[in-house]
Design a protein around this motif. Structure first.
Motif, PDB file in Angstrom:
ATOM      1  N   GLU A  52       0.845  -1.199   0.000  1.00 45.71           N
ATOM      2  CA  GLU A  52       0.000   0.000   0.000  1.00 45.71           C
ATOM      3  C   GLU A  52       0.880   1.249   0.000  1.00 45.71           C
ATOM      4  OE1 GLU A  52      -2.439   2.797  -0.266  1.00 45.71           O
ATOM      5  OE2 GLU A  52      -3.339   0.796  -0.261  1.00 45.71           O
ATOM      6  N   ALA A  53       0.588   2.164  -0.928  1.00 40.48           N
ATOM      7  CA  ALA A  53       1.378   3.391  -1.051  1.00 40.48           C
ATOM      8  C   ALA A  53       0.799   4.532  -0.240  1.00 40.48           C
ATOM      9  CB  ALA A  53       1.471   3.799  -2.521  1.00 40.48           C
ATOM     10  N   ASN A  54      -0.463   4.429   0.157  1.00 42.82           N
ATOM     11  CA  ASN A  54      -1.107   5.552   0.843  1.00 42.82           C
ATOM     12  C   ASN A  54      -1.608   5.105   2.208  1.00 42.82           C
ATOM     13  OD1 ASN A  54      -2.261   8.025   1.385  1.00 42.82           O
ATOM     14  ND2 ASN A  54      -3.527   8.093  -0.442  1.00 42.82           N
ATOM     15  N   ARG A  55      -2.893   5.228   2.452  1.00 42.08           N
ATOM     16  CA  ARG A  55      -3.443   4.925   3.767  1.00 42.08           C
ATOM     17  C   ARG A  55      -4.091   3.545   3.792  1.00 42.08           C
ATOM     18  NH1 ARG A  55      -6.684  10.554   5.295  1.00 42.08           N
ATOM     19  NH2 ARG A  55      -5.221  12.011   4.324  1.00 42.08           N
ATOM     20  N   MET A  56      -3.833   2.811   4.856  1.00 44.98           N
ATOM     21  CA  MET A  56      -4.510   1.535   5.066  1.00 44.98           C
ATOM     22  C   MET A  56      -6.015   1.790   5.194  1.00 44.98           C
ATOM     23  SD  MET A  56      -2.287  -1.011   5.153  1.00 44.98           S
ATOM     24  CE  MET A  56      -3.067  -2.332   6.116  1.00 44.98           C
ATOM     25  N   GLY A  57      -6.798   0.886   4.646  1.00 44.65           N
ATOM     26  CA  GLY A  57      -8.246   1.045   4.688  1.00 44.65           C
ATOM     27  C   GLY A  57      -8.817   1.638   3.426  1.00 44.65           C
ATOM     28  N   GLY A  58      -7.942   2.233   2.604  1.00 41.22           N
ATOM     29  CA  GLY A  58      -8.377   2.728   1.311  1.00 41.22           C
ATOM     30  C   GLY A  58      -9.408   3.823   1.383  1.00 41.22           C
ATOM     31  N   ASP A  59     -10.168   3.942   0.290  1.00 41.21           N
ATOM     32  CA  ASP A  59     -11.126   5.036   0.161  1.00 41.21           C
ATOM     33  C   ASP A  59     -12.254   4.938   1.173  1.00 41.21           C
ATOM     34  OD1 ASP A  59      -9.687   5.992  -2.037  1.00 41.21           O
ATOM     35  OD2 ASP A  59     -10.757   4.673  -3.412  1.00 41.21           O
ATOM     36  N   GLY A 163      -8.305   0.187  -6.436  1.00 41.22           N
ATOM     37  CA  GLY A 163      -9.418   1.071  -6.142  1.00 41.22           C
ATOM     38  C   GLY A 163      -9.717   2.089  -7.224  1.00 41.22           C
ATOM     39  N   ALA A 164     -10.364   3.174  -6.823  1.00 40.57           N
ATOM     40  CA  ALA A 164     -10.770   4.228  -7.743  1.00 40.57           C
ATOM     41  C   ALA A 164     -10.575   5.576  -7.076  1.00 40.57           C
ATOM     42  CB  ALA A 164     -12.227   4.033  -8.171  1.00 40.57           C
ATOM     43  N   GLU A 165     -10.686   6.625  -7.873  1.00 44.44           N
ATOM     44  CA  GLU A 165     -10.545   7.994  -7.382  1.00 44.44           C
ATOM     45  C   GLU A 165     -11.587   8.870  -8.062  1.00 44.44           C
ATOM     46  OE1 GLU A 165      -6.551   8.833  -8.390  1.00 44.44           O
ATOM     47  OE2 GLU A 165      -6.878   8.651 -10.549  1.00 44.44           O
ATOM     48  N   PRO A 166     -11.887  10.033  -7.503  1.00 45.24           N
ATOM     49  CA  PRO A 166     -12.897  10.894  -8.119  1.00 45.24           C
ATOM     50  C   PRO A 166     -12.538  11.253  -9.558  1.00 45.24           C
ATOM     51  CG  PRO A 166     -12.409  11.650  -5.899  1.00 45.24           C
ATOM     52  CD  PRO A 166     -11.390  10.596  -6.219  1.00 45.24           C
ATOM     53  N   PHE A 167     -13.526  11.159 -10.429  1.00 40.25           N
ATOM     54  CA  PHE A 167     -13.335  11.570 -11.811  1.00 40.25           C
ATOM     55  C   PHE A 167     -13.486  13.085 -11.895  1.00 40.25           C
ATOM     56  CE2 PHE A 167     -15.336  12.754 -15.874  1.00 40.25           C
ATOM     57  CZ  PHE A 167     -14.296  12.399 -16.735  1.00 40.25           C
ATOM     58  N   ILE A 168     -12.527  13.728 -12.521  1.00 35.74           N
ATOM     59  CA  ILE A 168     -12.561  15.178 -12.678  1.00 35.74           C
ATOM     60  C   ILE A 168     -12.888  15.494 -14.133  1.00 35.74           C
ATOM     61  CG2 ILE A 168     -11.326  17.341 -12.362  1.00 35.74           C
ATOM     62  CD1 ILE A 168     -11.807  15.679  -9.785  1.00 35.74           C
ATOM     63  N   PRO A 169     -14.031  16.092 -14.395  1.00 38.27           N
ATOM     64  CA  PRO A 169     -14.432  16.347 -15.779  1.00 38.27           C
ATOM     65  C   PRO A 169     -13.569  17.444 -16.405  1.00 38.27           C
ATOM     66  CG  PRO A 169     -15.961  17.403 -14.270  1.00 38.27           C
ATOM     67  CD  PRO A 169     -15.024  16.585 -13.421  1.00 38.27           C
ATOM     68  N   ARG A 294     -16.500   8.085 -10.168  1.00 40.70           N
ATOM     69  CA  ARG A 294     -15.152   7.686  -9.794  1.00 40.70           C
ATOM     70  C   ARG A 294     -14.548   6.838 -10.912  1.00 40.70           C
ATOM     71  NH1 ARG A 294     -13.933   8.528  -4.581  1.00 40.70           N
ATOM     72  NH2 ARG A 294     -12.404   6.851  -4.459  1.00 40.70           N
ATOM     73  N   SER A 295     -13.257   6.988 -11.111  1.00 37.19           N
ATOM     74  CA  SER A 295     -12.562   6.244 -12.159  1.00 37.19           C
ATOM     75  C   SER A 295     -11.503   5.339 -11.536  1.00 37.19           C
ATOM     76  CB  SER A 295     -11.920   7.198 -13.166  1.00 37.19           C
ATOM     77  OG  SER A 295     -11.062   8.123 -12.523  1.00 37.19           O
ATOM     78  N   ALA A 296     -11.352   4.161 -12.120  1.00 36.38           N
ATOM     79  CA  ALA A 296     -10.423   3.162 -11.593  1.00 36.38           C
ATOM     80  C   ALA A 296      -8.979   3.654 -11.695  1.00 36.38           C
ATOM     81  CB  ALA A 296     -10.586   1.853 -12.347  1.00 36.38           C
ATOM     82  N   ARG A 297      -8.172   3.300 -10.691  1.00 36.09           N
ATOM     83  CA  ARG A 297      -6.739   3.603 -10.722  1.00 36.09           C
ATOM     84  C   ARG A 297      -6.039   2.507 -11.532  1.00 36.09           C
ATOM     85  NH1 ARG A 297      -7.835   4.531  -5.061  1.00 36.09           N
ATOM     86  NH2 ARG A 297      -7.806   6.761  -4.577  1.00 36.09           N
ATOM     87  N   LEU A 298      -5.617   2.864 -12.726  1.00 35.02           N
ATOM     88  CA  LEU A 298      -5.118   1.867 -13.661  1.00 35.02           C
ATOM     89  C   LEU A 298      -3.665   2.054 -14.053  1.00 35.02           C
ATOM     90  CD1 LEU A 298      -8.211   1.929 -16.043  1.00 35.02           C
ATOM     91  CD2 LEU A 298      -7.663   0.134 -14.396  1.00 35.02           C
ATOM     92  N   THR A 299      -3.124   3.244 -13.859  1.00 36.69           N
ATOM     93  CA  THR A 299      -1.791   3.541 -14.391  1.00 36.69           C
ATOM     94  C   THR A 299      -0.725   3.453 -13.304  1.00 36.69           C
ATOM     95  OG1 THR A 299      -2.132   5.921 -14.016  1.00 36.69           O
ATOM     96  CG2 THR A 299      -2.752   5.043 -16.169  1.00 36.69           C
ATOM     97  N   GLY A 300       0.491   3.122 -13.758  1.00 42.32           N
ATOM     98  CA  GLY A 300       1.636   3.083 -12.862  1.00 42.32           C
ATOM     99  C   GLY A 300       1.915   1.727 -12.254  1.00 42.32           C
ATOM    100  N   GLY A 331     -12.453  -5.430  -6.780  1.00 42.95           N
ATOM    101  CA  GLY A 331     -12.834  -4.116  -6.274  1.00 42.95           C
ATOM    102  C   GLY A 331     -13.129  -3.131  -7.384  1.00 42.95           C
ATOM    103  N   ASP A 332     -13.067  -1.840  -7.043  1.00 42.78           N
ATOM    104  CA  ASP A 332     -13.428  -0.784  -7.988  1.00 42.78           C
ATOM    105  C   ASP A 332     -12.617  -0.854  -9.272  1.00 42.78           C
ATOM    106  OD1 ASP A 332     -15.078   0.025  -5.984  1.00 42.78           O
ATOM    107  OD2 ASP A 332     -14.114   1.947  -5.621  1.00 42.78           O
TER     108      ASP A 332
END
Length: 503
Positions: A52-59, A163-169, A294-300, A331-332
């Motif tokens: 995990e690169a960020n916070r445990m527990g996710g979104d 997971g996913a993150e907010p989609f920014i139009p 929300r859009s899936a985290r797919l890159t990297g 998951g997402d």
């Protein structure tokens, strides 16, 4: 959505499969899917590493389910104080101590965080590694641990649970005016002594509706903008109208059918311009929350380098496998749903198929997926809606019970809503159920159980429900169905029988 992986006879022709492995499973992402996957793997005594690169527990823990429901509860209490006359009490205008509300939100996150902590999962037998993971080949994961250097591990199976993150139009001017999302707002607003004075919520889905109502009840002047012709587009039109009316009663200016065109700043502060029926409208605001999906985290993560197709989600088959069968997704990031409970549901299938798939595989089961929107009133559904049944040309019957006829709802002055059940014509087999009202997210569980295990409305009718409770509404709906399907010939025979018995 779930798609069938492309067939290839040389899926891993460019790489050499290790003769032995450091791990049985590596899980990338410590949100709901990743945590459940790691837990199951450790429970089966597999050697598993969770990255995990960020916070445990996710979104869900940090930005979604937990903080939003904490905010909703505070907002609902403020609303109930204003509406106390409905219960024979003197109404009062609550003193909104917004900083305390936000501190409560963060305190609740901290109270739940140990359930998802590194310490807990380490004790369960999971190796938890902080860092950014990337697939080097189908069996090798490279972990960038920052100051602790690069680490490489080989593994028999990998689960992508990013997971996913907010989609920014791509809205002109949006980046320049500064905006909030369901991810960023909790830390930003924690620094504020008061809620946003003028708030625009961009989006009419579940997140947008929940946040719009909560902030309106906490004192913000809220405008909600939705491009579609109605809110909660996935639900039936009557459900959308009930939610819209509830938001309007809370003072929200709901603008459906409005397309956002551009944002900017002027003498009155920030503004957004919309178009509706050929007419433009400019709205001033202090804060804007983007909640359009929300859009899936797919890159990297190296997926493209391995030839794993990604579009809106990672492409998988019915077993949650990618084009490399030992690399799975849950998951997402895998779709087709973006719910914490479906992430956990998929995690079981991904983990079992990843660890034991060469012996026995299991197709993921989407036969009874429930969800809820936690507005007031709540909206919950499992299975088909009427609109979906019509779109798919699936024959159905509708049975409906309105809460204004339920004793407990009357006693609680909470009669807005209904239970609506779709069944196979002439049969009690449930195709779907929609509930609108208080506790709808809890009440729908009975229909989820029934659909999952093939139980019809007759079984619900024959089950004792405590009086007086809201869950009686489910039994009442089953009773309405039963009365509508009594055999008239049988009734005529019974009438003759009783007449004969009287002599």
């Amino acid at each position: 959505m779930h798609l069938r992986p492309r067939n290839s006879d040389d899926k891993a022709a460019h790489w050499t499969r290790p003769s032995k492995f450091d791990r049985n499973l590596i899980v990338i992402g410590a949100g709901a899917a990743g945590l459940v996957s790691s837990y199951i793997a450790a429970a089966t005594r597999a050697k598993v590493t969770l990255v995990e690169a960020n916070r445990m527990g996710g979104d869900c823990l940090n930005f979604g389910c937990v903080p939003s429901k904490a905010l909703i509860r505070s907002a609902k209490l403020a609303h109930q104080m204003r509406q106390a006359s409905s219960y024979g009490l003197a109404p009062t205008t609550p003193e909104i101590r917004f900083a305390d509300v936000m501190e409560r939100v963060h305190r609740i996150i901290e109270e739940i965080a140990p359930h998802d902590s590194i310490e807990r999962y380490t004790a369960l037998g999971v190796e938890v590694v902080r860092g950014f993971a990337k697939l080097v080949d189908p069996w090798t994961v490279e972990i960038d641990q920052g100051g602790d250097g690069i680490r490489r591990l080989t593994t028999r199976a990998v689960i992508i649970a990013t997971g996913a993150e907010p989609f920014i139009p791509p809205l002109p001017g949006l980046a320049d005016i500064g905006y909030l999302t369901s991810d960023t707002m909790w830390d930003v607003l924690r620094q504020r002594p008061a809620p946003p004075r003028r708030l625009v919520v961009l989006g009419g889905g579940p997140i947008g509706c929940e946040l719009a109502q909560s902030f309106a009840r906490l004192g913000s002047a809220v405008t909600q903008i939705e491009m579609a012709p109605r809110l909660l587009l996935r639900e039936d039109a009557e459900v959308s109208e009930i939610v819209r009316s509830a938001l309007a009663r809370d003072g929200i200016d709901v603008l459906t059918g409005h397309r956002a065109l551009v944002c900017g700043t002027g003498t009155d502060g920030k503004w957004i311009e919309t178009e509706h029926a050929g007419e433009r409208r400019r709205l001033a605001f202090d804060d804007l929350i983007v909640a359009v999906g929300r859009s899936a985290r797919l890159t990297g993560f190296g997926l493209e380098d391995l030839g794993i197709p990604v579009d809106r989600v990672v492409e998988t088959n019915a077993y949650l496998q990618t084009r490399h069968p030992n690399i799975l997704a849950a998951g997402d990031v895998a779709g087709p749903y973006q719910f914490t409970h479906t992430a956990g549901h998929q995690a079981w299938f991904a983990t079992v198929n990843g660890l034991f798939g060469d012996i026995k595989r299991f197709k993921v089961d989407y036969s009874a997926i429930p969800w809820a929107t936690f507005t007031d009133p709540e909206v919950a559904r499992v299975g088909l809606s009427e609109a979906e049944a019509r779109e798919k040309n699936i024959p159905y019957e509708v049975t409906r019970f309105d809460l204004n006829d339920l004793d407990r709802a009357i006693a609680d002055s909470a009669t807005h809503g209904f239970v609506k059940v779709l069944t196979v014509p002439g049969k009690d087999r449930i195709l779907g159920a929609t509930i609108v009202g208080v506790h709808a997210g809890d009440l729908v569980a009975e229909f989820v159980l029934a659909m999952k295990h093939g139980l019809g409305l007759n079984k619900i009718l024959g089950t004792i429900h405590i009086y007086p409770t809201f869950v009686e509404a489910n039994r009442q709906a089953a009773g309405i169905w039963r009365r509508a399907h009594v055999n008239p010939r049988l009734l005529a025979m019974l009438e003759w029988f009783h007449r004969w018995r009287r002599g």
